[in-house]
Design an enzyme around this catalytic site. Structure first.
Site: not given
Ligand code: PAF
Length: 279
Positions: A30-31, A33, A36, A146, A184
């Site tokens: 999650g979180a 950016h 992703h 990534g 990140s």
């Protein structure tokens, strides 16, 4: 986009899609950016169905404060995934993934005793366990990771090989901000002053790369990076290494094209950042 929170609901649904449909999988904590989102978009282009998981995996954190601080933004993340063309998201609870603490231990040998592994004991055991569980639950055709987490990519490549997961691993390029800072989830924890300083990581990698390309040795390149960080009081450099991009073992010279990686980790205030260049 459909959200699943239990294994028992997700598995039979995915079983109705296989084998006619290819399934692209983007595991995340999650979180989200842009990095992703790029993984989702790449998976979208290469597969019939795209599924992402959002799970902050406690087993891969060796620092309880880091786990507590990790941003949890499920609603925003779901909106971003949907906008990027993701079909399904799997967002299980900790109890759903670990009804009890896992008894198994994964050891990746020389791959995990260097770089991140040397500073975060047990981290790759936790990554290996959760990725194995997710691969077993989702059974994807392809899985997307990534390059910023280069060592994670190497560990998962080894996991796939050692345990014969029928999954194709796709390593996607690091996505950077305009000033070079690698995207990140941790960047959102930087203060505005720290954010201004953060591109120093990319500057350091570029400096080392240029020195190596000019024919300087790996020791000189590492000394130059160490001096750059030593001159900046905002940072505490943890490591800088020139390694083989696949085995992550130290390289004493530049290897064949695409085989050399410069990897570093540094603390900027309370935030630990990593980055690498592969060339
Ligand atoms: O890279 C991450 O976000 C995590 O390590 C992963 C692969 C989702 C496993 O928890």
């Amino acid at each position: 986009m459909t959200r699943f929170e239990t294994i028992v609901s997700l598995r039979p649904y995915l079983a109705t899609l296989r084998p006619e449909k290819t399934i692209g999988f983007v595991p995340t904590m999650g979180a989200l950016h842009e990095g992703h989102i790029k993984l989702i978009e790449t998976a979208r282009q290469e597969n019939d169905i795209v599924i992402s998981s959002i799970f902050v995996n406690p087993v891969q954190f060796n620092n309880p404060d880091d786990l507590a601080r990790y941003p949890r933004t499920l609603e925003e993340d779901s909106q971003q995934l949907e906008a990027a063309g993701c079909d399904l998201v799997f967002a299980p609870s900790v109890a759903e993934m670990y009804s009890e603490p896992p008894a198994i231990r994964l050891n990746f040998g020389g791959l995990e005793t260097v770089l991140e592994g040397a500073f975060r004991p047990g981290h790759f055991n936790g990554v290996g366990i959760v990725v194995s569980k997710l691969f077993n639950i989702v059974q994807p055709t392809r899985a997307y990771f990534g390059q910023k987490d280069l060592q994670q990519v190497a560990v998962i490549r080894r996991l796939i090989r050692d345990l014969n997961f029928p999954v194709e691993l796709i390593r996607c390029p690091t996505v950077r901000e305009a000033d070079g800072l690698a995207m990140s989830s941790r960047n959102r924890n930087l203060t505005s002053t720290e954010r201004e300083q953060a591109p120093t990581l990319f500057k350091a990698l570029t400096l080392a790369h240029d020195l190596l390309m000019e024919g300087q040795g790996t020791v000189q390149a590492k000394v130059a990076v160490t001096s750059l960080f030593a001159a900046n009081p905002h940072f505490r450099l943890e490591y800088v290494e020139v390694v083989n991009a696949d085995t992550l073992q130290q390289a004493s010279e530049v290897l064949a094209p695409g085989q050399t990686a410069i990897c570093l980790a540094a603390h900027l205030g309370n935030v630990r950042l990593i980055d690498n260049l592969v060339f």
